[in-house]
Design a protein around this motif. Structure first.
Motif, mmCIF file in Angstrom:
data_model
loop_
_atom_site.group_PDB
_atom_site.id
_atom_site.type_symbol
_atom_site.label_atom_id
_atom_site.label_comp_id
_atom_site.label_asym_id
_atom_site.label_seq_id
_atom_site.Cartn_x
_atom_site.Cartn_y
_atom_site.Cartn_z
ATOM 1 N N SER A 50 49.689 45.870 62.969
ATOM 2 C CA SER A 50 49.576 44.414 63.089
ATOM 3 C C SER A 50 48.274 43.982 62.428
ATOM 4 O O SER A 50 47.331 44.772 62.311
ATOM 5 C CB SER A 50 49.582 43.995 64.559
ATOM 6 N N GLN A 51 48.224 42.732 62.013
ATOM 7 C CA GLN A 51 47.008 42.218 61.385
ATOM 8 C C GLN A 51 45.825 42.304 62.346
ATOM 9 O O GLN A 51 44.711 42.619 61.931
ATOM 10 C CB GLN A 51 47.212 40.774 60.927
ATOM 11 N N GLN A 81 55.612 41.908 57.368
ATOM 12 C CA GLN A 81 56.920 41.667 57.963
ATOM 13 C C GLN A 81 56.727 41.218 59.406
ATOM 14 O O GLN A 81 55.740 41.602 60.041
ATOM 15 C CB GLN A 81 57.753 42.959 57.955
ATOM 16 N N PRO A 82 57.666 40.444 59.934
ATOM 17 C CA PRO A 82 57.556 40.068 61.351
ATOM 18 C C PRO A 82 57.546 41.317 62.236
ATOM 19 O O PRO A 82 58.259 42.285 61.960
ATOM 20 C CB PRO A 82 58.809 39.232 61.599
ATOM 21 N N ASP A 83 56.742 41.280 63.278
ATOM 22 C CA ASP A 83 56.673 42.381 64.241
ATOM 23 C C ASP A 83 57.846 42.219 65.204
ATOM 24 O O ASP A 83 57.951 41.204 65.886
ATOM 25 C CB ASP A 83 55.341 42.319 64.994
ATOM 26 N N PRO A 84 58.745 43.202 65.261
ATOM 27 C CA PRO A 84 59.916 43.064 66.137
ATOM 28 C C PRO A 84 59.554 42.952 67.625
ATOM 29 O O PRO A 84 60.326 42.405 68.406
ATOM 30 C CB PRO A 84 60.731 44.338 65.881
ATOM 31 N N SER A 85 58.366 43.439 68.004
ATOM 32 C CA SER A 85 57.986 43.379 69.415
ATOM 33 C C SER A 85 57.156 42.142 69.764
ATOM 34 O O SER A 85 56.870 41.903 70.933
ATOM 35 C CB SER A 85 57.223 44.646 69.815
ATOM 36 N N SER A 87 57.001 38.143 68.180
ATOM 37 C CA SER A 87 57.434 37.195 67.142
ATOM 38 C C SER A 87 56.278 36.435 66.500
ATOM 39 O O SER A 87 56.426 35.881 65.418
ATOM 40 C CB SER A 87 58.456 36.213 67.714
ATOM 41 N N ARG A 88 55.112 36.399 67.144
ATOM 42 C CA ARG A 88 53.957 35.695 66.579
ATOM 43 C C ARG A 88 53.168 36.560 65.609
ATOM 44 O O ARG A 88 52.358 36.066 64.840
ATOM 45 C CB ARG A 88 53.010 35.234 67.690
ATOM 46 N N ALA A 89 53.390 37.879 65.654
ATOM 47 C CA ALA A 89 52.571 38.822 64.874
ATOM 48 C C ALA A 89 53.306 39.289 63.620
ATOM 49 O O ALA A 89 54.523 39.202 63.524
ATOM 50 C CB ALA A 89 52.211 40.023 65.740
ATOM 51 N N LYS A 90 52.516 39.786 62.689
ATOM 52 C CA LYS A 90 53.056 40.387 61.463
ATOM 53 C C LYS A 90 52.595 41.831 61.393
ATOM 54 O O LYS A 90 51.470 42.156 61.767
ATOM 55 C CB LYS A 90 52.532 39.654 60.233
#
Length: 150
Positions: A50-51, A81-85, A87-90
């Motif tokens: 994650s960022q 890419q969107p983080d599947p766990s 939704s606000r994170a990449k």
């Protein structure tokens, strides 16, 4: 007169500064900055992050990390890419081009290291490494060890 003990911190600073200058000069040929190299390295070793976790790993604030990632993404070296766990994170990951540039930068770093330790005996390097590890641990405690394992 300066005592030998008080000059160790100064020498560590000067060695780190010399490494940084030499690496940045070599990496400039590949349009790569030291913070960008650190991001590529973390992603290579850790996989997608994650960022926020990436910013923590390279000691950058989130806004600085966002700018670094924007530049790396425009060059096709990373993608987000969107983080599947969450939704606000990449999640950030290296592209094939990013992996190739990491390998080039790693070779530059290895060459720089070999140049820096030229003439030193293996036992001297082992003692230096152990001493620097002790200094790091004394200053950072578990935080330094945990950061290395992230």
């Amino acid at each position: 007169m300066t005592s030998p003990d008080s000059s160790i911190g100064y020498l560590i600073h000067e060695v780190a500064r010399a490494f940084r200058r030499r690496f940045e000069a070599a990496a400039r040929q590949h349009d790569l900055t030291l913070p960008q190299w650190r991001v590529l390295s973390e992603l290579f070793h850790q996989g997608a992050l994650s960022q926020v976790r990436l910013a923590t790993a390279v000691d950058a604030d989130p806004m600085t990390m966002s700018g670094i990632l924007d530049r790396l993404e425009k060059r096709g070296l990373v993608d987000r890419q969107p983080d599947p766990s969450d939704s606000r994170a990449k999640l950030v990951r290296l592209t094939t081009e990013g992996e190739a540039l990491f390998q080039t930068a790693k070779a530059l770093g290895t060459e720089l290291y070999q140049s820096a330790v030229a003439g030193m005996k293996p036992d001297d390097l082992a003692r230096l490494g152990a001493s620097l590890t002790q200094i790091r641990d004394n200053l950072g405690g578990l935080a330094a060890e945990q950061k290395d394992s992230v």
